[in-house]
Write a protein that holds these residues in place. Structure first.
Motif, PDB file in Angstrom:
ATOM      1  N   LEU A  21      37.510  40.758  42.556  1.00 34.60           N
ATOM      2  CA  LEU A  21      38.379  41.874  42.939  1.00 34.60           C
ATOM      3  C   LEU A  21      38.247  42.208  44.424  1.00 34.60           C
ATOM      4  N   SER A  22      37.032  42.193  44.948  1.00 34.34           N
ATOM      5  CA  SER A  22      36.852  42.530  46.367  1.00 34.34           C
ATOM      6  C   SER A  22      37.437  41.451  47.270  1.00 34.34           C
ATOM      7  N   GLU A  23      37.427  40.197  46.828  1.00 31.44           N
ATOM      8  CA  GLU A  23      37.964  39.103  47.640  1.00 31.44           C
ATOM      9  C   GLU A  23      39.473  38.938  47.494  1.00 31.44           C
ATOM     10  N   ASN A  24      40.066  39.595  46.501  1.00 29.36           N
ATOM     11  CA  ASN A  24      41.498  39.433  46.227  1.00 29.36           C
ATOM     12  C   ASN A  24      42.169  40.780  45.975  1.00 29.36           C
ATOM     13  N   PRO A  25      42.190  41.649  46.979  1.00 31.32           N
ATOM     14  CA  PRO A  25      42.747  42.986  46.764  1.00 31.32           C
ATOM     15  C   PRO A  25      44.282  43.031  46.703  1.00 31.32           C
ATOM     16  N   ALA A  26      44.947  41.953  47.103  1.00 32.66           N
ATOM     17  CA  ALA A  26      46.405  42.005  47.234  1.00 32.66           C
ATOM     18  C   ALA A  26      47.160  41.193  46.187  1.00 32.66           C
ATOM     19  N   CYS A  27      46.599  40.994  45.025  1.00 30.66           N
ATOM     20  CA  CYS A  27      47.319  40.273  43.974  1.00 30.66           C
ATOM     21  C   CYS A  27      48.268  41.228  43.252  1.00 30.66           C
ATOM     22  N   ASP A  28      49.344  40.666  42.744  1.00 32.95           N
ATOM     23  CA  ASP A  28      50.296  41.471  41.976  1.00 32.95           C
ATOM     24  C   ASP A  28      49.776  41.763  40.577  1.00 32.95           C
ATOM     25  N   TYR A  29      49.084  40.786  39.991  1.00 34.79           N
ATOM     26  CA  TYR A  29      48.525  40.947  38.644  1.00 34.79           C
ATOM     27  C   TYR A  29      47.144  40.321  38.587  1.00 34.79           C
ATOM     28  N   TYR A  30      46.318  40.883  37.704  1.00 39.12           N
ATOM     29  CA  TYR A  30      44.980  40.375  37.430  1.00 39.12           C
ATOM     30  C   TYR A  30      44.932  40.098  35.936  1.00 39.12           C
ATOM     31  N   LEU A  31      44.781  38.810  35.592  1.00 41.08           N
ATOM     32  CA  LEU A  31      44.812  38.403  34.189  1.00 41.08           C
ATOM     33  C   LEU A  31      43.512  37.720  33.802  1.00 41.08           C
ATOM     34  N   HIS A  32      43.089  37.945  32.571  1.00 38.37           N
ATOM     35  CA  HIS A  32      41.835  37.395  32.051  1.00 38.37           C
ATOM     36  C   HIS A  32      42.123  36.704  30.730  1.00 38.37           C
ATOM     37  N   CYS A  33      41.667  35.472  30.591  1.00 42.61           N
ATOM     38  CA  CYS A  33      41.956  34.661  29.406  1.00 42.61           C
ATOM     39  C   CYS A  33      40.905  34.799  28.300  1.00 42.61           C
ATOM     40  N   GLY A  34      40.156  35.877  28.290  1.00 41.53           N
ATOM     41  CA  GLY A  34      39.255  36.170  27.172  1.00 41.53           C
ATOM     42  C   GLY A  34      37.802  35.808  27.393  1.00 41.53           C
ATOM     43  N   ASP A  35      36.979  36.309  26.475  1.00 40.49           N
ATOM     44  CA  ASP A  35      35.519  36.221  26.521  1.00 40.49           C
ATOM     45  C   ASP A  35      34.943  36.963  27.723  1.00 40.49           C
ATOM     46  N   SER A  36      35.480  38.161  27.938  1.00 36.44           N
ATOM     47  CA  SER A  36      34.899  39.035  28.963  1.00 36.44           C
ATOM     48  C   SER A  36      33.638  39.693  28.424  1.00 36.44           C
ATOM     49  N   LEU A  43      36.826  46.244  32.309  1.00 32.93           N
ATOM     50  CA  LEU A  43      37.457  45.050  32.873  1.00 32.93           C
ATOM     51  C   LEU A  43      38.644  45.384  33.783  1.00 32.93           C
ATOM     52  N   SER A  44      39.155  46.592  33.707  1.00 31.78           N
ATOM     53  CA  SER A  44      40.310  46.998  34.490  1.00 31.78           C
ATOM     54  C   SER A  44      40.078  46.707  35.977  1.00 31.78           C
ATOM     55  N   PRO A  45      41.080  46.207  36.677  1.00 28.80           N
ATOM     56  CA  PRO A  45      42.503  46.150  36.386  1.00 28.80           C
ATOM     57  C   PRO A  45      42.971  44.891  35.674  1.00 28.80           C
ATOM     58  N   PHE A  46      42.053  44.051  35.201  1.00 23.02           N
ATOM     59  CA  PHE A  46      42.450  42.842  34.497  1.00 23.02           C
ATOM     60  C   PHE A  46      43.042  43.173  33.136  1.00 23.02           C
ATOM     61  N   ALA A  47      44.175  42.551  32.819  1.00 28.27           N
ATOM     62  CA  ALA A  47      44.748  42.574  31.469  1.00 28.27           C
ATOM     63  C   ALA A  47      44.228  41.325  30.787  1.00 28.27           C
ATOM     64  N   SER A  48      43.664  41.483  29.608  1.00 26.29           N
ATOM     65  CA  SER A  48      42.994  40.372  28.953  1.00 26.29           C
ATOM     66  C   SER A  48      43.584  40.085  27.579  1.00 26.29           C
ATOM     67  N   VAL A  49      43.182  38.941  27.045  1.00 21.33           N
ATOM     68  CA  VAL A  49      43.437  38.593  25.657  1.00 21.33           C
ATOM     69  C   VAL A  49      42.082  38.467  24.960  1.00 21.33           C
ATOM     70  N   LEU A  50      42.117  38.457  23.657  1.00 22.67           N
ATOM     71  CA  LEU A  50      40.910  38.391  22.847  1.00 22.67           C
ATOM     72  C   LEU A  50      40.291  36.999  22.903  1.00 22.67           C
ATOM     73  N   GLY A  51      39.015  36.935  23.247  1.00 27.53           N
ATOM     74  CA  GLY A  51      38.278  35.684  23.194  1.00 27.53           C
ATOM     75  C   GLY A  51      37.423  35.636  21.937  1.00 27.53           C
ATOM     76  N   ASN A  52      36.887  34.479  21.623  1.00 28.56           N
ATOM     77  CA  ASN A  52      36.085  34.342  20.400  1.00 28.56           C
ATOM     78  C   ASN A  52      34.764  35.112  20.453  1.00 28.56           C
ATOM     79  N   ASN A  53      34.376  35.612  21.627  1.00 27.94           N
ATOM     80  CA  ASN A  53      33.167  36.432  21.745  1.00 27.94           C
ATOM     81  C   ASN A  53      33.462  37.905  22.012  1.00 27.94           C
ATOM     82  N   ASP A  54      34.714  38.293  21.922  1.00 29.37           N
ATOM     83  CA  ASP A  54      35.120  39.680  22.187  1.00 29.37           C
ATOM     84  C   ASP A  54      35.261  40.476  20.890  1.00 29.37           C
TER      85      ASP A  54
END
Length: 153
Positions: A21-36, A43-54
């Motif tokens: 997040l600190s290295e990429n402050p100017a992205c339009d979206y932050y997405l996470h593919c799970g297992d956060s 996790l905000s501002p990342f929008a995530s999906v469910l991983g097998n460990n979540d």
């Protein structure tokens, strides 16, 4: 141009997420593919999906969206990622021409049968022994897509 910061599989390691997040402050979206392995508010501002460990978190199993004419399907990939045929069939079922996925802990950017499969690798530990990483994905007005691997070294 629309710029997405895409990551996956941090397995509770929030230090890597804060650094991204600190290295990429100017992205339009932050997405996470799970297992956060953390709650959506952490996790905000990342929008995530469910991983097998979540197990304890209320993330959707998948997300679908459209950007500059591309139909994107995002999911963790559990049960699909080790079979190219299953991944292709899933993408076709979802009518997607771009798939964001995680689970394998291996950075991937490949096109198969005109479908682009992008896995940002793991921000915690990659199974191919490469350093932890994530991706910057840019969608351009002309329909082109660029993917840049960003190593966390």
């Amino acid at each position: 141009m629309l710029k997405i910061c895409l990551c996956s599989d941090n397995h509770g390691n929030m230090e890597s997420i804060r650094r991204i997040l600190s290295e990429n402050p100017a992205c339009d979206y932050y997405l996470h593919c799970g297992d956060s392995m953390v709650s959506p508010d952490i996790l905000s501002p990342f929008a995530s999906v469910l991983g097998n460990n979540d197990w304890d978190y209320d993330y959707p199993r998948s997300r679908k969206f459209e950007i500059h004419g591309h139909r994107i399907f995002m999911f963790h990939g559990t049960g699909y990622t080790y079979s190219q045929k299953l991944m292709l069939n899933k993408a076709k079922d979802e009518k997607a021409d771009v798939v964001f996925f995680g689970h394998t802990h291996v950075f991937t950017d490949e096109t198969i049968n005109k479908i682009r499969f992008i896995n940002p690798g793991s921000t915690y530990h990659n199974r191919d022994m490469s350093c932890p990483c994530y991706a910057i994905v840019c969608f351009y007005d002309d329909g082109s897509i660029s993917v840049e691997r960003k190593d966390l070294i």
